[in-house]
Design a protein around this motif. Structure first.
Motif, PDB file in Angstrom:
ATOM      1  N   LEU A 141      -4.527   6.468  -0.457  1.00  0.00           N
ATOM      2  CA  LEU A 141      -3.780   5.239  -0.701  1.00  0.00           C
ATOM      3  C   LEU A 141      -3.741   4.898  -2.173  1.00  0.00           C
ATOM      4  N   PHE A 142      -2.676   4.219  -2.557  1.00  0.00           N
ATOM      5  CA  PHE A 142      -2.664   3.541  -3.847  1.00  0.00           C
ATOM      6  C   PHE A 142      -2.029   2.186  -3.623  1.00  0.00           C
ATOM      7  N   ILE A 143      -2.111   1.351  -4.624  1.00  0.00           N
ATOM      8  CA  ILE A 143      -1.649  -0.018  -4.460  1.00  0.00           C
ATOM      9  C   ILE A 143      -0.575  -0.328  -5.484  1.00  0.00           C
TER      10      ILE A 143
ATOM     11  N   PHE B 137       0.838  -1.200   0.000  1.00  0.00           N
ATOM     12  CA  PHE B 137       0.000   0.000   0.000  1.00  0.00           C
ATOM     13  C   PHE B 137       0.869   1.244   0.000  1.00  0.00           C
TER      14      PHE B 137
ATOM     15  N   ARG C 102      -5.355  11.080  -6.787  1.00  0.00           N
ATOM     16  CA  ARG C 102      -5.719   9.697  -7.069  1.00  0.00           C
ATOM     17  C   ARG C 102      -4.702   9.084  -8.005  1.00  0.00           C
TER      18      ARG C 102
END
Lengths: 224, 224
Positions: free
Chosen positions: A45-47, A14, A113
């Motif tokens: 958050l980003f993955i 993450f 984002r």
């Protein structure tokens, strides 16, 4: 001897966007425009998907049809015990240890984002060289972090400048999702990202955690 | 008998946003505003993390402090063979089979970049009831898809109305990242999402793939 990093850190990766004060300040104005009209109030958050996993000394192939590639020096927090709605006070009990992460990315069109297409290319998340147990790391929120390209210092900062420290991140994220043992939190990349090219040798160094090196290579069949 | 779904579909879960024509049309106007100023030109992906995995008949706990929860009927494509830069013509050779997915989400503030906090709550991705081998599914791009809440039909559409069909998705995504055997593509949720509440019984049905049921339950200690 620490346990092998990739044996322990086998879960989800993450990333936390905008977690350095300098970077957040640079982008504050744009957040007041449409469509968001306010800065993020929670960690964004980003993955990094499993195809992004990469190790110390392993090459990263510069993607074709890509104009710019940027390394992302970051502290990696390896979760050691499932964390669901833990308090800030108890958060660090859920940490197995720390490691160096280089969170490669194409330049972002939106910090609000982060895009899968920018973040999740094959090999875009080197981690290593090893997992340093939490007990051997004094204060994770006061570690110098440096980026070297071909031996030249290009970026430096300190985890003390993070918007949210490690315990706050674990507490706030675990409010809405369970962090599992083996998951890794990539706690943010400082402002001042630089571009790298095929042929470059990229190294991220964090106090007490060692150096993580990634050679950037051209795609086979393409000139470097 | 098909192979067990969760044995085969053990990889990453990739969602595709805005992949129904009706939904895209509804949001076209907003895409011409800042900060994007144009509609997405490539598939917009999001990720359902492993903590979202859930099975047929298993409960989903309605998160506290959440005002609205929406089921997301979707066709799941289970990758059977690694796919990197495959053509549209060869894309379907990389499919092991299909299943029903219910891609639960909090309402989106942005379809352009779905938020981890909206998509990745624990249990938010039921899949099942089984993996139907590709050879038993005629045309994946012409399947009726229906959402039932407490036995009432609330949403219906057909995968023929997808912006990109299954082969196009695999081709376009594998241009920039490797899809691995075991990964699942969640090919989009049609327009007209509805809200559900604790106590509701939610079922997604796809022609030839069966019914996937999810009871929504209140958190322990809270009244339903």
């Amino acid at each position: 001897m620490s346990r092998a990093l990739h044996e322990v850190a086998s879960g989800s990766l993450f990333g936390v966007a905008l977690n350095y004060q300098g970077l957040l300040q640079q982008h504050l104005a744009s957040f007041h425009e449409a469509p968001y009209r306010q800065p993020p109030v929670k960690p964004v958050l980003f993955i990094k998907t499993p195809n992004t996993r990469n190790g110390h000394g392993q090459a990263l192939t510069y993607p074709s049809a890509v104009e710019r590639l940027q390394p992302g020096p970051a502290l990696g927090v390896v979760i050691g015990k499932d964390a669901s709605r833990v308090s800030v006070e108890q958060a660090l009990e859920h940490v197995a240890g720390y490691t160096v992460v280089n969170e490669f990315s194409l330049p972002e069109d939106s910090y609000y984002r982060p895009a899968v297409k920018a973040k999740c290319r094959d090999g875009f998340c080197p981690m290593g060289p090893e997992l340093v147990p939490a007990s051997q790391v004094g204060n994770p929120d006061a570690l110098g972090i440096r980026l070297w390209v071909n031996g030249e210092l290009r970026q430096q900062n300190n985890t003390a400048n993070c918007v949210r420290n490690v315990a706050q991140l674990i507490a706030e994220i675990s409010e809405f999702m369970t962090l599992h043992a083996g998951d890794v939190l990539i706690t943010g990349t400082p402002e001042g990202r630089v571009d790298v090219l095929p042929g470059d040798q990229v190294t991220v160094e964090i106090d007490g955690l060692g150096q993580l090196t990634t050679p950037i290579v051209a795609e086979q069949g393409l000139a470097p």
